[in-house]
Structures are given as C-alpha cells and as structure tokens.
Design an enzyme around this catalytic site. Structure first.
Site, mmCIF file in Angstrom:
data_model
loop_
_atom_site.group_PDB
_atom_site.id
_atom_site.type_symbol
_atom_site.label_atom_id
_atom_site.label_comp_id
_atom_site.label_asym_id
_atom_site.label_seq_id
_atom_site.Cartn_x
_atom_site.Cartn_y
_atom_site.Cartn_z
ATOM 1 N N ASP A 90 50.699 -19.714 8.029
ATOM 2 C CA ASP A 90 51.544 -19.435 6.816
ATOM 3 C C ASP A 90 52.266 -18.028 7.039
ATOM 4 O OD1 ASP A 90 49.313 -18.124 7.209
ATOM 5 O OD2 ASP A 90 48.753 -17.537 5.208
ATOM 6 N N GLU A 148 45.626 -17.787 5.791
ATOM 7 C CA GLU A 148 45.119 -17.006 6.440
ATOM 8 C C GLU A 148 45.631 -15.672 6.046
ATOM 9 O OE1 GLU A 148 44.449 -13.741 7.980
ATOM 10 O OE2 GLU A 148 46.860 -14.128 8.318
#
Length: 416
Positions: A90, A148
């Site tokens: 991400d 994350e």
C-alpha cells in the site's frame, strides 16, 4: 566473493532493466491501504509467470464488506524448512513532490515508504529462487500484504487462516528501506527494532457556557490542555529511562467560536513502546491521568473523559529474533561484503510484520536496506525521511540490488 555470489550478481544484472520498469510502474500507480486491487493483481500475475502457486484475496478485515487484497505465492521444492518472505503493497495519502519522470499519476497518493521497492525486490528474489531451485530445498511462501500503513493487513491475513491454508513458516523474513541509511548498506538490529504502536482517543467532556462567564462552566479546553502536558509526565516520571516511550498528541479539536466554552474537546494520540508490560502500564496511565485531571477540575463523574484505544490501529513491537538475526546478517555479509552490513539503532516507528511471529513463537527478523543518496549522506545534507513527499530511493538500481541480494542470501542460507 563466492562463485554463488557472483552468480547472484550476474543474474541481477540480467534482470535489472526489467526490474527498473516494474519498479517505475508500481511507483506511478500507487493505491491506498485496503484499496490495492490493481497492485495486488499485478504482483500475483508476475508470481504466477514465475511458476509459483498463487492465491489472491487472502485476508479478512474486521470491517464488514471490506475486500482484502492479500497475495500468497508458494513454491515447494522437496523436504526442508518453510520460509516466509513478506512485502507490503500500500501507499500513502501524500501529494508527491519528487519531480521524478515516473512520479505518481494518482492525485494525493504516493509510494513514500518504499513499498514499491519492496514489491519489486520480492519479484526479483522470486525470479532468482525459481531459477536456482537446484541449490535449495524446502518451501518458500511469498506474502503480498495489503494495509501495512494502517497496521491491518497482517492481522487480516492471519485471521483468514494464513498458517492453516498455507504452509506454516519455520522462519519469517522481511526487508524495509531506510531513508537515512546510505544506499549500498544493509542495516541490522537484533532484539527490539520497531515500536509497538497504539492509537488512543480522549474525549474530554465539560460543561459549556459563555466565554465571559467561565465560572459557570467546566472548560474542556483548559482541562484538555492540562491533560496534554500531564501525559508527558508518564514518560518522564512513571517510566524507566531505559524503556523508550513516546506519547504524542497529534490532534486537538474542540469549540466553534471564540466566546463559547464548548461541551467537549477531542484529543488524538499515538503511543509508542517496546515491552508489552510497559505498553499496558502506559495505556492504563493515560486513562488515569485524563480522569484525574478532570476530577480535580470538578467535572462530575457522568462527564468524565472517555478514553478509547483503537484496537484496529494497534500493533505489537517488531522483535528481531537475536539468533536468526545474527545468522541472517552473516549470510548477507558473505554476499555483499561484511563492511556493507552495519548495526543500526532501533526506531520508534511501527510495523505489523511482528504479527507473523505469533508473539515470537516463530523466529522472525526484518533487515533494513539503505535508500539514501550516498553523496548527500557524505555531505551531511538533510535527507527526506520516509513518509516525506520528497522521498525517493537513490540510486534506485543499487537499492533494488541490495534488497534482492539480502533476500536471496537470507532464504538460501535457511534452505541450502
């Protein structure tokens, strides 16, 4: 260097043009946490082409109707240990200001934490491991982890039976780029390496009234201000100086007009610790301090502050298993030269990689890959940190090379 190290270097040389293109493609098209649809699909496609058994959409968030874009790729190669290697996927809500020709094409979204480097290096490692199957035995489990940055992805994948549906690892590995470490170097930290992170909300409630008549109110702005300052005494007077603790109030919201004393003020905190017992004691102290100050100000019990720990935004500390870390550092040193493997200080930033160790039941370690321009490091120039709109790994080919060399060295050492 050993013949095997030269072989790895030569293989990386052959793959580098393709790896650069892959890195630039990831960097140009970032996706925010829990939205990694195209990113995860691209990662899965590459891994399938390399011969891995790939499963997509692994993970279950606690949020209803949220899709988890976790990727698991498995390569079985006879009897031997099972090694997990993780990348995150991400990006961050940041408007990129690097000026790169391949800068983010998505407004207000940027790979400012190096997850594009991590994904690319994992693919490079996957390629080399597939090509070198005659030199290792066991099972490799490659993880493409979403979310994350909001510390939800690892928990979601474990909640979806990661260790039941796929081979349970004997070891868990990861790398992360380091914005202050010179490119070409690999940073190692044994023991506590990254802090536990907790998000805490404090709703300070008072009794509203006219700004010219404070005596007829219980002013939550004043109470909140006292709480902000008093929270720091938890660090300075309730915690051992050798136990790192950070309590930061990152947001204060309250009131609507200068002559109105409001009913409530909201404080948003981030709390960082290492040890589990310190973490619990600090969280309990935050609630005690908030309630105590409100009580001293005469706030009635039914208007006492409400302290809420956002469990979905918390993560334990990253603890690098000392024995495994020492072994991995030695393996990497053999490949890239011992002088290029350096000890680094622990950081108070947080990561959810720690969850893969199941509270340290599975040996796990994360090594850091230098991503700072060597010329700027040598000159003492100010370096953009991770999460900066100006962060970019320099030079990117060296950063990718070191990440792949590190990952291959670690996996091969465990499965040789």
């Amino acid at each position: 260097m050993s013949a095997n190290a030269q072989t790895i270097s030569e293989r990386i040389d052959r793959e580098m043009p393709s790896l650069i293109r892959t890195y630039q493609a990831f960097h140009t098209a970032p996706e925010l946490s829990m939205q990694e649809q195209r990113t995860s699909a691209a990662l899965a496609t590459h891994l399938r082409e390399l011969g891995y058994e790939v499963t997509e959409h692994v993970g279950k968030y606690e949020e209803p109707n949220a899709t988890c874009y976790g990727v698991v790729a498995v390569m079985r190669n006879g009897k031997g240990p099972v090694v997990l290697l993780r990348t995150d996927m991400d990006a961050l809500p940041i408007e990129e200001q690097t000026g790169l020709p391949y800068a983010s094409a998505t407004p207000n979204v940027m790979h400012a934490c190096g997850h594009d480097v991590h994904m690319t290096s994992l693919l490079g490692t996957a390629k080399l491991l597939a090509d070198m199957k005659s030199q290792w035995h066991g099972t490799v489990v490659l993880i493409g982890q979403p979310a994350e940055e909001v510390v939800k992805g690892a928990g979601a994948m474990l909640r979806d039976g990661l260790y039941e549906r796929f081979p349970r690892p004997d070891y868990a590995l990861a790398v992360h780029d380091h914005g202050q470490l010179e490119a070409g170097k690999v940073g190692v930290r044994s023991g506590y390496a990254l802090a536990a992170g907790d998000s805490v909300d404090i709703l300070v409630r008072g009794v509203s009234g006219h700004g010219a008549s404070p005596q007829s109110t219980k002013d939550p702005v004043v109470i909140a201000s006292e709480i902000v300052m008093a929270l720091q005494t938890i660090v300075s007077r309730e915690t051992s100086p050798i136990d790192p603790v950070v309590i930061t109030v990152g947001s204060i919201h309250g009131g609507s007009k200068r002559n109105i004393i409001p009913d409530e003020v909201k404080l948003l905190l981030t709390v960082r610790t290492y040890k589990a017992e310190v973490r619990q004691r600090v969280l309990a102290a935050i609630e005690r301090v908030a309630r105590g100050i409100a009580q001293a100000a005469g706030v009635p019990e039914d208007r006492a502050p409400i302290v809420t720990a956002q469990l979905g935004e918390s993560t334990p500390a990253t603890y690098n298993d000392p024995k495994l870390t020492e072994r991995m550092a030695a393996a990497v040193g053999k490949e890239i030269g011992e002088k290029n493997v350096v000890e680094i200080e622990p950081l108070m930033v947080s990561e959810d990689f720690a969850r893969y160790s199941l509270d340290q039941k599975i040996p796990a370690t994360m090594l850091n890959i230098g991503a700072a321009d060597p010329a700027k490091v040598a000159s003492g120039a100010t370096l953009p940190s991770l999460h900066s709109s100006k962060f970019a790994p320099v030079p990117v080919d060296l950063v990718l090379r070191r990440a792949i060399e590190t990952e291959v060295a670690m996996v091969m050492d465990l499965l040789r």
